[in-house]
Write a protein that holds these residues in place. Sequence first.
Motif, PDB file in Angstrom:
ATOM      1  N   THR A 291       0.783  -1.206  -0.045  1.00 53.28           N
ATOM      2  CA  THR A 291      -0.029   0.102   0.032  1.00 53.28           C
ATOM      3  C   THR A 291       0.887   1.295  -0.086  1.00 53.28           C
ATOM      4  OG1 THR A 291      -0.258   0.029   2.323  1.00 53.28           O
ATOM      5  CG2 THR A 291      -1.866  -1.033   1.187  1.00 53.28           C
ATOM      6  N   GLY A 292       0.162   2.270  -0.389  1.00 54.56           N
ATOM      7  CA  GLY A 292       0.864   3.694  -0.455  1.00 54.56           C
ATOM      8  C   GLY A 292      -0.222   4.500   0.058  1.00 54.56           C
ATOM      9  N   ILE A 293      -0.059   5.522   0.710  1.00 50.01           N
ATOM     10  CA  ILE A 293      -0.918   6.784   1.364  1.00 50.01           C
ATOM     11  C   ILE A 293      -0.050   8.055   1.293  1.00 50.01           C
ATOM     12  CG2 ILE A 293      -0.470   6.527   3.702  1.00 50.01           C
ATOM     13  CD1 ILE A 293      -3.713   6.980   3.806  1.00 50.01           C
ATOM     14  N   ASP A 294      -0.973   9.035   0.689  1.00 47.08           N
ATOM     15  CA  ASP A 294      -0.419  10.506   0.601  1.00 47.08           C
ATOM     16  C   ASP A 294      -1.346  11.533   1.045  1.00 47.08           C
ATOM     17  OD1 ASP A 294       2.151  12.110   0.013  1.00 47.08           O
ATOM     18  OD2 ASP A 294       0.533  13.030  -1.064  1.00 47.08           O
ATOM     19  N   ILE A 295      -0.826  12.425   1.597  1.00 44.33           N
ATOM     20  CA  ILE A 295      -1.889  13.544   1.974  1.00 44.33           C
ATOM     21  C   ILE A 295      -0.858  15.006   1.553  1.00 44.33           C
ATOM     22  CG2 ILE A 295      -1.268  13.728   4.261  1.00 44.33           C
ATOM     23  CD1 ILE A 295      -4.192  14.450   5.080  1.00 44.33           C
ATOM     24  N   ILE A 296      -1.703  16.001   0.988  1.00 45.30           N
ATOM     25  CA  ILE A 296      -0.929  17.210   0.704  1.00 45.30           C
ATOM     26  C   ILE A 296      -1.784  18.134   0.836  1.00 45.30           C
ATOM     27  CG2 ILE A 296      -1.572  16.905  -1.901  1.00 45.30           C
ATOM     28  CD1 ILE A 296       0.850  18.212  -2.459  1.00 45.30           C
ATOM     29  N   SER A 297      -1.300  19.481   1.314  1.00 48.15           N
ATOM     30  CA  SER A 297      -2.251  20.566   1.762  1.00 48.15           C
ATOM     31  C   SER A 297      -2.420  21.379   0.437  1.00 48.15           C
ATOM     32  CB  SER A 297      -1.551  21.406   2.682  1.00 48.15           C
ATOM     33  OG  SER A 297      -0.529  22.327   2.411  1.00 48.15           O
ATOM     34  N   ALA A 298      -3.558  21.983   0.325  1.00 46.07           N
ATOM     35  CA  ALA A 298      -3.787  22.523  -0.710  1.00 46.07           C
ATOM     36  C   ALA A 298      -2.830  23.879  -0.696  1.00 46.07           C
ATOM     37  CB  ALA A 298      -5.406  22.993  -0.871  1.00 46.07           C
ATOM     38  N   GLU A 299      -2.570  24.419   0.151  1.00 48.00           N
ATOM     39  CA  GLU A 299      -1.843  25.595   0.348  1.00 48.00           C
ATOM     40  C   GLU A 299      -0.439  25.343  -0.150  1.00 48.00           C
ATOM     41  OE1 GLU A 299      -0.333  28.803   3.639  1.00 48.00           O
ATOM     42  OE2 GLU A 299      -1.211  27.191   4.081  1.00 48.00           O
ATOM     43  N   ARG A 300       0.086  24.263   0.240  1.00 47.09           N
ATOM     44  CA  ARG A 300       1.592  23.860  -0.152  1.00 47.09           C
ATOM     45  C   ARG A 300       1.532  23.626  -1.686  1.00 47.09           C
ATOM     46  NH1 ARG A 300       4.181  18.219  -0.257  1.00 47.09           N
ATOM     47  NH2 ARG A 300       6.151  18.444  -0.806  1.00 47.09           N
ATOM     48  N   PHE A 301       0.462  22.973  -2.363  1.00 49.88           N
ATOM     49  CA  PHE A 301       0.429  22.638  -3.668  1.00 49.88           C
ATOM     50  C   PHE A 301       0.069  23.842  -4.327  1.00 49.88           C
ATOM     51  CE2 PHE A 301      -1.605  21.231  -7.577  1.00 49.88           C
ATOM     52  CZ  PHE A 301      -0.998  20.547  -8.088  1.00 49.88           C
ATOM     53  N   HIS A 302      -0.447  24.814  -3.913  1.00 55.40           N
ATOM     54  CA  HIS A 302      -0.734  26.139  -4.544  1.00 55.40           C
ATOM     55  C   HIS A 302       0.478  26.962  -4.594  1.00 55.40           C
ATOM     56  CE1 HIS A 302      -1.575  30.388  -4.731  1.00 55.40           C
ATOM     57  NE2 HIS A 302      -2.621  30.110  -5.400  1.00 55.40           N
ATOM     58  N   ASN A 303       1.374  26.922  -3.505  1.00 59.03           N
ATOM     59  CA  ASN A 303       2.666  27.275  -3.550  1.00 59.03           C
ATOM     60  C   ASN A 303       3.755  26.670  -4.498  1.00 59.03           C
ATOM     61  OD1 ASN A 303       1.847  29.098  -1.392  1.00 59.03           O
ATOM     62  ND2 ASN A 303       2.962  27.931  -0.090  1.00 59.03           N
ATOM     63  N   ILE A 304       3.434  25.517  -4.719  1.00 61.29           N
ATOM     64  CA  ILE A 304       4.549  24.906  -5.948  1.00 61.29           C
ATOM     65  C   ILE A 304       4.074  25.405  -6.853  1.00 61.29           C
ATOM     66  CG2 ILE A 304       4.918  22.895  -6.963  1.00 61.29           C
ATOM     67  CD1 ILE A 304       4.423  21.415  -4.143  1.00 61.29           C
ATOM     68  N   LEU A 305       2.789  25.464  -7.408  1.00 55.79           N
ATOM     69  CA  LEU A 305       2.348  25.807  -8.924  1.00 55.79           C
ATOM     70  C   LEU A 305       2.794  27.423  -8.808  1.00 55.79           C
ATOM     71  CD1 LEU A 305      -1.444  24.432  -9.159  1.00 55.79           C
ATOM     72  CD2 LEU A 305       0.663  23.726 -10.131  1.00 55.79           C
ATOM     73  N   THR A 306       2.695  28.300  -8.115  1.00 60.06           N
ATOM     74  CA  THR A 306       2.873  29.716  -8.100  1.00 60.06           C
ATOM     75  C   THR A 306       4.342  30.110  -8.684  1.00 60.06           C
ATOM     76  OG1 THR A 306       3.264  30.064  -5.943  1.00 60.06           O
ATOM     77  CG2 THR A 306       1.101  30.500  -6.758  1.00 60.06           C
ATOM     78  N   ILE A 307       5.170  29.127  -8.221  1.00 59.53           N
ATOM     79  CA  ILE A 307       6.754  29.109  -8.589  1.00 59.53           C
ATOM     80  C   ILE A 307       7.024  28.792 -10.044  1.00 59.53           C
ATOM     81  CG2 ILE A 307       9.165  28.055  -8.387  1.00 59.53           C
ATOM     82  CD1 ILE A 307       8.093  27.095  -5.671  1.00 59.53           C
ATOM     83  N   ASP A 308       6.508  27.952 -10.694  1.00 58.92           N
ATOM     84  CA  ASP A 308       6.594  27.715 -12.229  1.00 58.92           C
ATOM     85  C   ASP A 308       5.580  26.778 -12.689  1.00 58.92           C
ATOM     86  OD1 ASP A 308       7.147  27.833 -15.055  1.00 58.92           O
ATOM     87  OD2 ASP A 308       9.134  28.281 -14.773  1.00 58.92           O
TER      88      ASP A 308
END
Length: 137
Positions: free
Chosen positions: A15-32
């Motif tokens: 199995t594999g599980i992952d959780i990511i915060s929307a804020e962190r993902f938004h910050n990634i997208l704003t870089i490039d």
Amino acid sequence: MMKRFSQLDNHYVTTGIDIISAERFHNILTIDKEIFLKKVYMQDELLLAEHVNEFSFLLTRFSAKEAIMKCLLPLENSRIQFSEIEILRDINDAPLIILHGNAQKRADELHIKEIALSLSYEEDCAIAYAIAFKECV
């Protein structure tokens, strides 16, 4: 030492599980955003994202790719790219996983025959849970 696989009805499971915060993902997208999208998603995934809430779609798919990567551990020299894990929709709108390149090669090495995936999204985060089934040999 922790066991990686458990036996279940003549199959081995990891199995594999992952959780990511929307804020962190938004910050990634704003870089490039353009470079990130090309590195992580296949063209068909990006086309699907255009027809739904793009942000939540990309967020949940990113979490799913992380969870699937964990099913393929240990990676050692595999060098799997996120774009080699494609997550589309089947005819029932359920996640459809298509592995490419090194991801498919690693799944073959582990004798993984199927990966089931559950995705969930809330305003502040996304979570993905992947279960990889391997036939007993």
